[in-house]
Write an enzyme that holds these catalytic residues in place. Structure first.
Site, PDB file in Angstrom:
ATOM      1  N   HIS A  72      17.880   5.473  30.032  1.00  0.00           N
ATOM      2  CA  HIS A  72      17.458   4.075  30.053  1.00  0.00           C
ATOM      3  C   HIS A  72      18.687   3.181  30.105  1.00  0.00           C
ATOM      4  O   HIS A  72      19.692   3.440  29.442  1.00  0.00           O
ATOM      5  CB  HIS A  72      16.632   3.745  28.800  1.00  0.00           C
ATOM      6  CG  HIS A  72      15.204   4.181  28.906  1.00  0.00           C
ATOM      7  ND1 HIS A  72      14.188   3.608  28.185  1.00  0.00           N
ATOM      8  CD2 HIS A  72      14.612   5.141  29.676  1.00  0.00           C
ATOM      9  CE1 HIS A  72      13.043   4.183  28.474  1.00  0.00           C
ATOM     10  NE2 HIS A  72      13.276   5.123  29.383  1.00  0.00           N
ATOM     11  N   TYR A 201      10.502  -4.579  23.044  1.00  0.00           N
ATOM     12  CA  TYR A 201      10.497  -5.103  21.677  1.00  0.00           C
ATOM     13  C   TYR A 201       9.832  -6.472  21.711  1.00  0.00           C
ATOM     14  O   TYR A 201      10.306  -7.372  22.417  1.00  0.00           O
ATOM     15  CB  TYR A 201      11.923  -5.235  21.142  1.00  0.00           C
ATOM     16  CG  TYR A 201      12.613  -3.921  20.838  1.00  0.00           C
ATOM     17  CD1 TYR A 201      12.738  -3.471  19.533  1.00  0.00           C
ATOM     18  CD2 TYR A 201      13.142  -3.127  21.851  1.00  0.00           C
ATOM     19  CE1 TYR A 201      13.374  -2.278  19.233  1.00  0.00           C
ATOM     20  CE2 TYR A 201      13.769  -1.925  21.576  1.00  0.00           C
ATOM     21  CZ  TYR A 201      13.880  -1.511  20.260  1.00  0.00           C
ATOM     22  OH  TYR A 201      14.509  -0.316  19.976  1.00  0.00           O
ATOM     23  N   PRO A 295      13.948   1.731  11.476  1.00  0.00           N
ATOM     24  CA  PRO A 295      14.021   2.308  12.820  1.00  0.00           C
ATOM     25  C   PRO A 295      14.180   1.303  13.947  1.00  0.00           C
ATOM     26  O   PRO A 295      14.353   1.706  15.101  1.00  0.00           O
ATOM     27  CB  PRO A 295      12.682   3.056  12.945  1.00  0.00           C
ATOM     28  CG  PRO A 295      11.765   2.347  12.009  1.00  0.00           C
ATOM     29  CD  PRO A 295      12.614   1.884  10.865  1.00  0.00           C
ATOM     30  N   LYS A 299      18.908   3.840  15.118  1.00  0.00           N
ATOM     31  CA  LYS A 299      20.199   4.309  14.640  1.00  0.00           C
ATOM     32  C   LYS A 299      20.165   5.548  13.767  1.00  0.00           C
ATOM     33  O   LYS A 299      21.193   6.181  13.540  1.00  0.00           O
ATOM     34  CB  LYS A 299      20.896   3.173  13.853  1.00  0.00           C
ATOM     35  CG  LYS A 299      21.357   2.042  14.742  1.00  0.00           C
ATOM     36  CD  LYS A 299      22.575   2.425  15.530  1.00  0.00           C
ATOM     37  CE  LYS A 299      22.771   1.593  16.772  1.00  0.00           C
ATOM     38  NZ  LYS A 299      22.138   2.116  17.965  1.00  0.00           N
ATOM     39  N   TYR A 387      23.457  -1.350  20.376  1.00  0.00           N
ATOM     40  CA  TYR A 387      22.294  -0.521  20.686  1.00  0.00           C
ATOM     41  C   TYR A 387      22.717   0.797  21.341  1.00  0.00           C
ATOM     42  O   TYR A 387      22.218   1.870  20.988  1.00  0.00           O
ATOM     43  CB  TYR A 387      21.331  -1.278  21.600  1.00  0.00           C
ATOM     44  CG  TYR A 387      19.939  -0.683  21.649  1.00  0.00           C
ATOM     45  CD1 TYR A 387      18.918  -1.191  20.864  1.00  0.00           C
ATOM     46  CD2 TYR A 387      19.641   0.400  22.476  1.00  0.00           C
ATOM     47  CE1 TYR A 387      17.641  -0.644  20.890  1.00  0.00           C
ATOM     48  CE2 TYR A 387      18.377   0.952  22.515  1.00  0.00           C
ATOM     49  CZ  TYR A 387      17.376   0.424  21.716  1.00  0.00           C
ATOM     50  OH  TYR A 387      16.122   0.984  21.746  1.00  0.00           O
TER      51      TYR A 387
END
Length: 394
Positions: A72, A201, A295, A299, A387
């Site tokens: 991704h 998100y 979550p 990480k 990220y």
């Protein structure tokens, strides 16, 4: 029985450490309380940072990941009924992430360990770790109904917050920092093809939602719910309706998730926790035994992998040179990265979730912060760099 490194816990941290040590010619024994079937099927994370992907490949555990995993190159943020994409490669120097479930990582590492590595004992209950301050700490455990001992040069606890290894660090010598959040996640696995190419998100007045995936035919989805929620209160249709409502946008009003049978659902509490130090004598803590993150920032698994990569380098240096310098700095080295990941996870969590007690003013601050991320290259790069994962120390 005696070995160089006794590893408690056959999650991704313990198994990756065993693999890295095996490749360097360092003997280890892995002790796991659960049976193999349970370990290979417990649902956990599914996002691998670039450094974790690289480490698995270098360890010889990347073949199936590269064949079946899904690279991704960004994520989608939805807020204010609009959608925005954060492009990772353009912001991080070509880094991205891999969607490959922790269950699959564990299966790959178990297969390698059983085929090539040292002993991996399932159904083994560790009862105590003794002699942390000595040159030969001992693990006491029950296996096949018999009490046994494993003498080690080093012990590594990868057995989670509730495991035995944390207690090898005396209460007087450790400090735990923690925060609990006033909401949980209802997570589901569904036999439904994702209609999105990258993770979504969503910040909404109804609460947070996350659309992820496990494969081209299996979706992994989450809803913010109150603490103490019984997952059985949420029937499938209610879940799908709520997900569609939270992901709704004005720019594409007809957008809907692909629906399918929900094969599992569970409520996940949200908490942050760090125990310092991550080492006492010859006992080292890694992964959830030392730290837990909510979550939202993806990480948990990646921090665990980073811990054991740092520790493996230190143990290899000790074996080759006799120097304990890297072992002595293990805790400080890892904690610098841990606290950065804790902050990022806290940022993602508090920015995207609706606290039940928050005011309209605080909601506007969240939206302002999200607007900053999608309109400022610097803010977007900060998110993307965290990220995809900060570089590991060398």
């Amino acid at each position: 029985m005696r070995t160089t490194v006794g590893i408690i816990g056959a999650g991704p941290a313990g198994l990756l450490l065993a693999r890295l040590l095996h490749n360097a010619g360092i003997a280890s024994v892995v002790l796991e309380r659960r049976n193999r079937t349970y370990v290979e099927h417990r649902q956990r994370a599914g996002i691998l940072e670039q450094a974790t992907v690289d480490a698995l490949r270098a360890a010889g555990a990347g073949e199936r990941m590269d064949r079946e995993g899904m690279p991704h190159h960004g994520i989608e943020l939805r807020f204010g009924r609009r959608t925005h994409r954060v492009d990772f490669p353009s912001l991080t120097g070509a880094r991205g992430v891999m969607v490959y479930a922790q269950t699959e990582v564990v299966k790959d590492l178990i297969a390698l360990q059983l085929a090539e590595g040292g002993p991996l004992l399932f159904g083994t209950e560790v009862t105590a770790v003794e002699g942390a301050d000595s040159d030969s700490p001992t693990i006491r455990y029950l296996h096949e109904g018999r009490e046994q001992t494993l003498a080690c040069d080093f012990v590594v606890g990868c057995d989670g917050f509730h495991g035995v290894s944390r207690h090898a660090v005396p209460t007087s010598a450790r400090t735990t920092y923690e925060r609990s959040y006033p909401y949980s996640w209802l997570g589901i696995l569904a036999e439904a093809a994702p209609v999105y190419e990258e993770l979504i998100y969503a910040h909404s007045a109804r609460g947070f939602a996350l659309a992820s995936m496990r494969s081209a035919s299996v979706s992994r989805l989450y809803l913010q719910v109150p603490n103490g929620t019984d997952p059985e209160e949420w029937h499938d249709e209610r879940i799908w309706d709520e997900l569609d409502a939270r992901f709704a946008t004005d720019t594409d009003p007809g957008w809907k998730l692909e629906r399918g049978p929900v094969t599992s659902k569970a409520v996940l509490p949200m908490r942050s926790r760090v125990t310092e130090p991550m080492r006492h004598g010859r006992v080292f803590l890694a992964g959830d035994a030392a730290h837990i993150v909510p979550p939202t920032g993806a990480k948990g698994l990646n921090l665990a992998a980073a811990d054991v990569i740092v520790l493996a380098r230190a143990l290899i240096a000790w074996r080759r040179t006799g120097s304990a310098e890297l072992l002595d700095t293990y805790s400080d080295t890892c904690l610098r990265r841990v606290w950065r990941a804790e902050h990022f996870s806290y940022f993602m969590t508090t920015t995207l979730h609706a606290d039940p007690a928050q005011s309209a003013f605080e909601t506007r601050l969240q939206l302002s912060q999200l607007e900053r991320v999608v309109t400022s290259r610097h803010a977007a790069a900060e998110l993307a760099e965290n990220y995809t994962g900060l570089p590991l120390p060398h």
